[in-house]
Design a protein around this motif. Structure first.
Motif, PDB file in Angstrom:
ATOM      1  N   SER A   1      77.013   0.400  61.731  1.00 53.16           N
ATOM      2  CA  SER A   1      76.269  -0.662  61.043  1.00 53.16           C
ATOM      3  C   SER A   1      75.047  -1.115  61.835  1.00 53.16           C
ATOM      4  O   SER A   1      74.176  -1.783  61.283  1.00 53.16           O
ATOM      5  N   GLY A   2      74.956  -0.733  63.097  1.00 49.60           N
ATOM      6  CA  GLY A   2      73.780  -1.070  63.901  1.00 49.60           C
ATOM      7  C   GLY A   2      72.981   0.150  64.316  1.00 49.60           C
ATOM      8  O   GLY A   2      72.025   0.047  65.079  1.00 49.60           O
ATOM      9  N   TRP A   3      73.364   1.321  63.831  1.00 52.55           N
ATOM     10  CA  TRP A   3      72.711   2.569  64.226  1.00 52.55           C
ATOM     11  C   TRP A   3      71.482   2.806  63.374  1.00 52.55           C
ATOM     12  O   TRP A   3      71.497   2.604  62.158  1.00 52.55           O
ATOM     13  N   GLY A   4      70.404   3.231  63.979  1.00 51.36           N
ATOM     14  CA  GLY A   4      69.173   3.498  63.238  1.00 51.36           C
ATOM     15  C   GLY A   4      68.470   2.214  62.837  1.00 51.36           C
ATOM     16  O   GLY A   4      68.630   1.172  63.474  1.00 51.36           O
ATOM     17  N   GLN A   5      67.709   2.302  61.763  1.00 51.64           N
ATOM     18  CA  GLN A   5      66.916   1.171  61.280  1.00 51.64           C
ATOM     19  C   GLN A   5      67.415   0.715  59.912  1.00 51.64           C
ATOM     20  O   GLN A   5      67.853   1.538  59.107  1.00 51.64           O
ATOM     21  N   PRO A   6      67.327  -0.585  59.627  1.00 51.53           N
ATOM     22  CA  PRO A   6      67.697  -1.030  58.280  1.00 51.53           C
ATOM     23  C   PRO A   6      66.708  -0.487  57.251  1.00 51.53           C
ATOM     24  O   PRO A   6      65.529  -0.298  57.548  1.00 51.53           O
ATOM     25  N   VAL A   7      67.209  -0.230  56.053  1.00 46.06           N
ATOM     26  CA  VAL A   7      66.400   0.306  54.968  1.00 46.06           C
ATOM     27  C   VAL A   7      66.619  -0.557  53.733  1.00 46.06           C
ATOM     28  O   VAL A   7      67.758  -0.905  53.416  1.00 46.06           O
ATOM     29  N   ALA A   8      65.552  -0.882  53.036  1.00 53.54           N
ATOM     30  CA  ALA A   8      65.668  -1.607  51.769  1.00 53.54           C
ATOM     31  C   ALA A   8      66.218  -0.642  50.712  1.00 53.54           C
ATOM     32  O   ALA A   8      65.952   0.554  50.751  1.00 53.54           O
ATOM     33  N   GLY A   9      66.981  -1.175  49.783  1.00 57.83           N
ATOM     34  CA  GLY A   9      67.593  -0.351  48.748  1.00 57.83           C
ATOM     35  C   GLY A   9      66.605   0.504  47.979  1.00 57.83           C
ATOM     36  O   GLY A   9      66.900   1.649  47.631  1.00 57.83           O
ATOM     37  N   GLU A  10      65.408  -0.021  47.720  1.00 49.36           N
ATOM     38  CA  GLU A  10      64.417   0.751  46.966  1.00 49.36           C
ATOM     39  C   GLU A  10      63.766   1.844  47.809  1.00 49.36           C
ATOM     40  O   GLU A  10      63.014   2.658  47.295  1.00 49.36           O
ATOM     41  N   GLN A  11      64.064   1.881  49.114  1.00 50.08           N
ATOM     42  CA  GLN A  11      63.491   2.901  49.987  1.00 50.08           C
ATOM     43  C   GLN A  11      64.525   3.933  50.429  1.00 50.08           C
ATOM     44  O   GLN A  11      64.239   4.773  51.278  1.00 50.08           O
ATOM     45  N   LEU A  12      65.708   3.901  49.853  1.00 54.74           N
ATOM     46  CA  LEU A  12      66.755   4.857  50.224  1.00 54.74           C
ATOM     47  C   LEU A  12      66.301   6.288  50.002  1.00 54.74           C
ATOM     48  O   LEU A  12      65.613   6.581  49.027  1.00 54.74           O
ATOM     49  N   ARG A  13      66.724   7.149  50.894  1.00 57.43           N
ATOM     50  CA  ARG A  13      66.521   8.584  50.700  1.00 57.43           C
ATOM     51  C   ARG A  13      67.829   9.281  51.056  1.00 57.43           C
ATOM     52  O   ARG A  13      68.702   8.706  51.700  1.00 57.43           O
ATOM     53  N   THR A  14      67.939  10.521  50.647  1.00 62.07           N
ATOM     54  CA  THR A  14      69.147  11.265  50.977  1.00 62.07           C
ATOM     55  C   THR A  14      69.340  11.271  52.484  1.00 62.07           C
ATOM     56  O   THR A  14      68.379  11.245  53.244  1.00 62.07           O
ATOM     57  N   GLY A  15      70.603  11.262  52.901  1.00 58.79           N
ATOM     58  CA  GLY A  15      70.919  11.276  54.319  1.00 58.79           C
ATOM     59  C   GLY A  15      71.032   9.905  54.955  1.00 58.79           C
ATOM     60  O   GLY A  15      71.530   9.789  56.073  1.00 58.79           O
ATOM     61  N   ASP A  16      70.566   8.852  54.283  1.00 49.59           N
ATOM     62  CA  ASP A  16      70.712   7.497  54.824  1.00 49.59           C
ATOM     63  C   ASP A  16      72.174   7.090  54.781  1.00 49.59           C
ATOM     64  O   ASP A  16      72.968   7.627  54.003  1.00 49.59           O
ATOM     65  N   LEU A  17      72.535   6.120  55.601  1.00 50.96           N
ATOM     66  CA  LEU A  17      73.907   5.616  55.619  1.00 50.96           C
ATOM     67  C   LEU A  17      74.043   4.422  54.697  1.00 50.96           C
ATOM     68  O   LEU A  17      73.136   3.601  54.580  1.00 50.96           O
TER      69      LEU A  17
ATOM     70  N   GLY B   1      71.461  10.528  46.946  1.00 51.30           N
ATOM     71  CA  GLY B   1      70.439  10.462  45.909  1.00 51.30           C
ATOM     72  C   GLY B   1      70.979   9.979  44.578  1.00 51.30           C
ATOM     73  O   GLY B   1      72.187   9.983  44.332  1.00 51.30           O
ATOM     74  N   GLU B   2      70.057   9.527  43.735  1.00 48.10           N
ATOM     75  CA  GLU B   2      70.362   9.073  42.382  1.00 48.10           C
ATOM     76  C   GLU B   2      71.471   8.020  42.329  1.00 48.10           C
ATOM     77  O   GLU B   2      72.310   8.016  41.435  1.00 48.10           O
ATOM     78  N   GLY B   3      71.479   7.127  43.324  1.00 49.13           N
ATOM     79  CA  GLY B   3      72.445   6.037  43.340  1.00 49.13           C
ATOM     80  C   GLY B   3      73.855   6.455  43.727  1.00 49.13           C
ATOM     81  O   GLY B   3      74.797   5.706  43.525  1.00 49.13           O
TER      82      GLY B   3
ATOM     83  N   VAL C   1      87.733  13.074  50.250  1.00 45.76           N
ATOM     84  CA  VAL C   1      86.296  12.800  50.296  1.00 45.76           C
ATOM     85  C   VAL C   1      85.792  12.896  48.862  1.00 45.76           C
ATOM     86  O   VAL C   1      86.147  13.829  48.133  1.00 45.76           O
ATOM     87  N   ARG C   2      84.990  11.929  48.464  1.00 44.99           N
ATOM     88  CA  ARG C   2      84.529  11.943  47.073  1.00 44.99           C
ATOM     89  C   ARG C   2      83.106  11.422  46.938  1.00 44.99           C
ATOM     90  O   ARG C   2      82.557  10.834  47.860  1.00 44.99           O
ATOM     91  N   LEU C   3      82.571  11.650  45.763  1.00 44.98           N
ATOM     92  CA  LEU C   3      81.230  11.207  45.381  1.00 44.98           C
ATOM     93  C   LEU C   3      81.395   9.996  44.479  1.00 44.98           C
ATOM     94  O   LEU C   3      82.135  10.052  43.501  1.00 44.98           O
ATOM     95  N   ASP C   4      80.749   8.895  44.826  1.00 49.70           N
ATOM     96  CA  ASP C   4      80.808   7.680  44.010  1.00 49.70           C
ATOM     97  C   ASP C   4      79.402   7.151  43.776  1.00 49.70           C
ATOM     98  O   ASP C   4      78.454   7.531  44.460  1.00 49.70           O
ATOM     99  N   ARG C   5      79.316   6.219  42.824  1.00 51.20           N
ATOM    100  CA  ARG C   5      78.044   5.563  42.501  1.00 51.20           C
ATOM    101  C   ARG C   5      78.002   4.176  43.123  1.00 51.20           C
ATOM    102  O   ARG C   5      78.992   3.449  43.076  1.00 51.20           O
ATOM    103  N   LEU C   6      76.848   3.828  43.671  1.00 50.60           N
ATOM    104  CA  LEU C   6      76.684   2.482  44.237  1.00 50.60           C
ATOM    105  C   LEU C   6      76.849   1.402  43.171  1.00 50.60           C
ATOM    106  O   LEU C   6      77.281   0.298  43.478  1.00 50.60           O
ATOM    107  N   ASN C   7      76.526   1.713  41.926  1.00 46.01           N
ATOM    108  CA  ASN C   7      76.617   0.701  40.875  1.00 46.01           C
ATOM    109  C   ASN C   7      77.977   0.694  40.170  1.00 46.01           C
ATOM    110  O   ASN C   7      78.154  -0.006  39.183  1.00 46.01           O
ATOM    111  N   ALA C   8      78.950   1.477  40.683  1.00 40.61           N
ATOM    112  CA  ALA C   8      80.306   1.433  40.124  1.00 40.61           C
ATOM    113  C   ALA C   8      80.867   0.028  40.332  1.00 40.61           C
ATOM    114  O   ALA C   8      80.488  -0.677  41.272  1.00 40.61           O
ATOM    115  N   HIS C   9      81.768  -0.363  39.476  1.00 42.68           N
ATOM    116  CA  HIS C   9      82.299  -1.732  39.493  1.00 42.68           C
ATOM    117  C   HIS C   9      82.754  -2.179  40.893  1.00 42.68           C
ATOM    118  O   HIS C   9      82.328  -3.222  41.380  1.00 42.68           O
TER     119      HIS C   9
END
Length: 162
Positions: free
Chosen positions: A95-111, A128-130, A142-150
């Protein structure tokens, strides 16, 4: 009387048009995305590798495909395998590794790190794609989920760019 009425309408029209011609308020400048030690290609490779591990069993403390993964073990394995970078082992450290990123600036590979303040409880890799890949819990895979899932949209989330 007619000229008074016409004058009133003309004044109202001029006032209304003047309001329409007011320039819009300036927008706050968008901050540039944080610098990263990873190229776009490396970040893409991280996401592809993480997607390839979907279905691997969850195991607390696990950090290889053969033994299974917990969430931070998955992140460590993918980053070491694809870009020879060893991230911290615990979610609290991630949670402290790297730099904070705004949600609208997310790219693949971000945590993607879930939890409040100094008590983060889960992490995954944005692909990518939320969507994000993660090792959710005992008995799962291990699974793929959506950030906007309930469930996930109700969590406090932070994004980090190594």
């Amino acid at each position: 009387m007619r000229s008074l009425h016409t004058l009133a309408l003309s004044s109202a029209l001029v006032w209304w048009l003047a309001g329409c011609s007011t320039p819009p308020a300036p927008r706050a400048p968008t901050a540039p995305p944080p610098a990263s030690r990873l190229t776009d290609e490396m970040a893409h490779d991280i996401a592809i590798h993480a997607l390839g591990l979907v279905g691997t069993p969850y195991r607390y403390g696990g950090n290889t495909p053969d033994s299974g993964f917990d969430c931070s073990g998955l992140i460590g394995y993918v980053y070491r395998a694809r870009v020879s970078v060893a991230p911290p082992r615990t979610v609290a450290q991630l949670s402290g590794w790297g730099q904070p990123v705004a949600g609208e600036q997310l790219r693949t590979g971000d945590l993607v790190v879930f939890g409040k303040g100094r008590a983060p409880h889960h992490a995954g890799i944005y692909v990518g794609e939320g969507r994000f890949v993660h090792a959710p819990s005992t008995g799962g895979t291990v699974r793929l989920d959506r950030l906007n899932a309930h469930y996930w949209s109700a969590q406090t989330v932070a994004f980090r760019r190594p």
